[in-house]
Design a protein around this motif. Structure first.
Motif, PDB file in Angstrom:
ATOM      1  N   GLU A 195       3.097  59.815 -15.705  1.00 56.30           N
ATOM      2  CA  GLU A 195       4.324  60.351 -16.292  1.00 56.30           C
ATOM      3  C   GLU A 195       4.783  61.627 -15.594  1.00 56.30           C
ATOM      4  N   THR A 196       3.832  62.369 -15.038  1.00 54.65           N
ATOM      5  CA  THR A 196       4.152  63.679 -14.448  1.00 54.65           C
ATOM      6  C   THR A 196       4.086  63.670 -12.920  1.00 54.65           C
ATOM      7  N   GLY A 197       4.030  62.477 -12.330  1.00 58.16           N
ATOM      8  CA  GLY A 197       4.022  62.377 -10.876  1.00 58.16           C
ATOM      9  C   GLY A 197       2.798  62.976 -10.223  1.00 58.16           C
ATOM     10  N   GLY A 198       1.682  63.001 -10.960  1.00 55.14           N
ATOM     11  CA  GLY A 198       0.428  63.520 -10.409  1.00 55.14           C
ATOM     12  C   GLY A 198       0.272  65.023 -10.497  1.00 55.14           C
ATOM     13  N   ASP A 199       1.222  65.711 -11.137  1.00 56.56           N
ATOM     14  CA  ASP A 199       1.132  67.172 -11.299  1.00 56.56           C
ATOM     15  C   ASP A 199       0.102  67.482 -12.373  1.00 56.56           C
ATOM     16  N   MET A 200      -1.031  68.098 -11.977  1.00 61.13           N
ATOM     17  CA  MET A 200      -2.152  68.313 -12.877  1.00 61.13           C
ATOM     18  C   MET A 200      -1.789  69.212 -14.064  1.00 61.13           C
ATOM     19  N   ASP A 201      -1.141  70.328 -13.802  1.00 59.25           N
ATOM     20  CA  ASP A 201      -0.765  71.247 -14.884  1.00 59.25           C
ATOM     21  C   ASP A 201       0.205  70.592 -15.856  1.00 59.25           C
ATOM     22  N   ALA A 202       1.175  69.862 -15.302  1.00 58.17           N
ATOM     23  CA  ALA A 202       2.144  69.172 -16.151  1.00 58.17           C
ATOM     24  C   ALA A 202       1.468  68.080 -16.972  1.00 58.17           C
ATOM     25  N   ALA A 203       0.456  67.432 -16.372  1.00 60.13           N
ATOM     26  CA  ALA A 203      -0.281  66.381 -17.084  1.00 60.13           C
ATOM     27  C   ALA A 203      -1.059  66.967 -18.259  1.00 60.13           C
ATOM     28  N   VAL A 204      -1.641  68.162 -18.044  1.00 59.14           N
ATOM     29  CA  VAL A 204      -2.347  68.840 -19.137  1.00 59.14           C
ATOM     30  C   VAL A 204      -1.380  69.130 -20.280  1.00 59.14           C
ATOM     31  N   ASP A 205      -0.200  69.642 -19.933  1.00 59.54           N
ATOM     32  CA  ASP A 205       0.820  69.939 -20.948  1.00 59.54           C
ATOM     33  C   ASP A 205       1.257  68.670 -21.669  1.00 59.54           C
ATOM     34  N   TRP A 206       1.412  67.579 -20.902  1.00 60.00           N
ATOM     35  CA  TRP A 206       1.831  66.296 -21.489  1.00 60.00           C
ATOM     36  C   TRP A 206       0.821  65.839 -22.540  1.00 60.00           C
ATOM     37  N   LEU A 207      -0.472  65.963 -22.205  1.00 57.11           N
ATOM     38  CA  LEU A 207      -1.524  65.572 -23.149  1.00 57.11           C
ATOM     39  C   LEU A 207      -1.520  66.460 -24.389  1.00 57.11           C
ATOM     40  N   ARG A 208      -1.302  67.753 -24.182  1.00 60.23           N
ATOM     41  CA  ARG A 208      -1.288  68.680 -25.310  1.00 60.23           C
ATOM     42  C   ARG A 208      -0.114  68.374 -26.248  1.00 60.23           C
ATOM     43  N   LYS A 209       1.035  68.059 -25.642  1.00 61.21           N
ATOM     44  CA  LYS A 209       2.200  67.739 -26.458  1.00 61.21           C
ATOM     45  C   LYS A 209       1.966  66.483 -27.280  1.00 61.21           C
ATOM     46  N   LYS A 210       1.177  65.554 -26.734  1.00 64.41           N
ATOM     47  CA  LYS A 210       0.870  64.321 -27.444  1.00 64.41           C
ATOM     48  C   LYS A 210      -0.269  64.511 -28.452  1.00 64.41           C
ATOM     49  N   GLY A 211      -0.886  65.713 -28.408  1.00 61.25           N
ATOM     50  CA  GLY A 211      -2.008  65.972 -29.309  1.00 61.25           C
ATOM     51  C   GLY A 211      -3.283  65.268 -28.896  1.00 61.25           C
ATOM     52  N   ILE A 212      -3.350  64.861 -27.621  1.00 56.30           N
ATOM     53  CA  ILE A 212      -4.495  64.085 -27.152  1.00 56.30           C
ATOM     54  C   ILE A 212      -5.645  64.970 -26.703  1.00 56.30           C
ATOM     55  N   SER A 213      -5.363  66.194 -26.255  1.00 60.12           N
ATOM     56  CA  SER A 213      -6.433  67.053 -25.732  1.00 60.12           C
ATOM     57  C   SER A 213      -6.940  68.019 -26.784  1.00 60.12           C
ATOM     58  N   LYS A 214      -7.015  67.514 -28.040  1.00 58.62           N
ATOM     59  CA  LYS A 214      -7.453  68.384 -29.126  1.00 58.62           C
ATOM     60  C   LYS A 214      -8.896  68.835 -28.970  1.00 58.62           C
ATOM     61  N   ALA A 215      -9.648  68.116 -28.144  1.00 56.38           N
ATOM     62  CA  ALA A 215     -11.055  68.466 -27.973  1.00 56.38           C
ATOM     63  C   ALA A 215     -11.300  69.297 -26.734  1.00 56.38           C
ATOM     64  N   ASP A 216     -10.215  69.876 -26.151  1.00 55.86           N
ATOM     65  CA  ASP A 216     -10.377  70.538 -24.849  1.00 55.86           C
ATOM     66  C   ASP A 216     -11.313  71.736 -24.896  1.00 55.86           C
ATOM     67  N   LYS A 217     -11.296  72.510 -25.964  1.00 54.76           N
ATOM     68  CA  LYS A 217     -12.193  73.671 -26.015  1.00 54.76           C
ATOM     69  C   LYS A 217     -13.645  73.232 -26.096  1.00 54.76           C
ATOM     70  N   LYS A 218     -13.909  72.239 -26.941  1.00 54.09           N
ATOM     71  CA  LYS A 218     -15.285  71.748 -27.051  1.00 54.09           C
ATOM     72  C   LYS A 218     -15.724  71.091 -25.753  1.00 54.09           C
ATOM     73  N   ALA A 219     -14.785  70.440 -25.064  1.00 56.90           N
ATOM     74  CA  ALA A 219     -15.127  69.723 -23.836  1.00 56.90           C
ATOM     75  C   ALA A 219     -15.481  70.669 -22.696  1.00 56.90           C
ATOM     76  N   GLY A 220     -15.237  71.947 -22.868  1.00 55.68           N
ATOM     77  CA  GLY A 220     -15.593  72.906 -21.836  1.00 55.68           C
ATOM     78  C   GLY A 220     -17.022  73.397 -21.941  1.00 55.68           C
ATOM     79  N   ARG A 221     -17.697  73.006 -23.022  1.00 55.08           N
ATOM     80  CA  ARG A 221     -19.050  73.493 -23.223  1.00 55.08           C
ATOM     81  C   ARG A 221     -20.058  72.547 -22.585  1.00 55.08           C
ATOM     82  N   THR A 222     -21.182  73.089 -22.142  1.00 52.30           N
ATOM     83  CA  THR A 222     -22.189  72.297 -21.451  1.00 52.30           C
ATOM     84  C   THR A 222     -22.851  71.310 -22.403  1.00 52.30           C
ATOM     85  N   ALA A 223     -22.845  70.037 -22.017  1.00 49.96           N
ATOM     86  CA  ALA A 223     -23.516  69.000 -22.797  1.00 49.96           C
ATOM     87  C   ALA A 223     -24.700  68.503 -21.978  1.00 49.96           C
TER      88      ALA A 223
END
Length: 307
Positions: free
Chosen positions: A28-56
């Protein structure tokens, strides 16, 4: 434009979103990484992004077998406490079962449908981050199969059936008694869990590792002042010892140290009733290779006291 697997992986690592969502965002964003992050946030899909930054680096290894094939998977969590959670264990168990229907690659497994729903394995794990409250990740998977014979499984430090801290698969090819072959291969799997060999046979040992060992032994021999012809024989002797330590077929069998694994296989052929060949093995140890975050407990307490 075409979206590469590397781009999808990078976006997944950044947001914790599922593989298909990341691919759609990049498209949707033509491969633009920052725009893709924003697109996911707008869709509410990256709700786990803070937790996903922690070491598992905790979690579970799961195994599953069917017919002449078996799989091993690693699903990580942040704490061992979550690994003892029934819901998490159920996820790992089902992910293992799904892996049997794929080629064994983590990409295929992540994209495969999760049982009982419409979402993929990756998306189901992502959703579980929000409900269980910890970062989780499908880290790796592998599949081993034979045309005839058996693939045995073994789990060390098991917390439940087919779930634990170390998982091993061992393939044995034979036209003889498959159950007798499986029983021996399971003993070999226990051996692999204990000894962690580098390769099945000498030819499969990483060439760089071989050259590194030869260089070390040569330098040690030269330091003793020995002539080159003697050094060569000394290195040959040391390399034979090296192979005995790291090559599965050359190792002393932990079940019966008087035999090598190779000789134990020949003995086992009497019960199997036909020639048998060990075709390969896979060993997953939980969290191996993961860089764990070191926490400064005193600093954490001091920071909390200031809040």
């Amino acid at each position: 434009m075409s979206i590469s697997a590397a781009q999808v992986k990078q976006l997944r690592d950044m947001t914790g979103a599922g593989m298909m969502d990341c691919k759609a965002a990049l498209a949707e964003t033509g491969g633009d990484m920052d725009a893709a992050v924003d697109w996911l946030r707008k869709k509410g899909i990256s709700k786990a992004d803070k937790k996903a930054g922690r070491t598992a680096a905790e979690g579970l290894i799961g195994v599953a077998a069917e017919g002449t094939a078996a799989v091993v998977v690693e699903v990580n969590s942040e704490t061992d406490f979550v690994a003892r959670n029934d819901a998490f264990q159920d996820i790992v168990r089902k992910v293992s079962e799904v892996a049997l229907t794929t080629d064994g690659s983590v990409e295929a497994l992540g994209a495969a449908p999760y049982p009982g729903g419409e979402k993929s394995v990756s998306d189901t794990i992502k959703d579980a981050i929000g409900t269980i409250g910890e970062n989780m990740a499908l880290r790796r998977s592998a599949k081993l199969s034979v045309s005839a014979g058996a693939v045995a499984t073994y789990v060390h430090n098991a917390v439940a059936d087919n779930l634990g801290k170390i998982g091993v698969l061992v393939g044995i090819e034979t036209s003889g008694d498959a159950e007798a072959a499986r029983a021996f291969a399971r003993q070999v799997a226990m051996h692999v869990a204990a000894t962690n060999p580098l390769a099945l046979n000498e030819s499969e040992v990483d060439a760089a590792a071989v050259e590194r060992e030869k260089a070390i032994y040569s330098d040690q021999a030269r330091a003793s002042g020995k002539p080159e012809n003697i050094i060569e024989k000394m290195v040959e002797g040391r390399m034979r010892k090296f192979y005995e330590e790291v090559v599965l077929l050359k190792q002393a069998f932990v079940i019966n140290p008087d035999l090598t694994v190779e000789k134990a296989l020949k003995e086992a052929e009497k019960d199997i009733g036909a020639p048998a060949t060990l075709t390969g093995f896979v060993r997953f140890a939980l969290g191996e290779g993961v860089e764990r975050e070191e926490s400064d407990f005193a600093a954490e307490v001091a920071a909390a006291a200031k809040k």
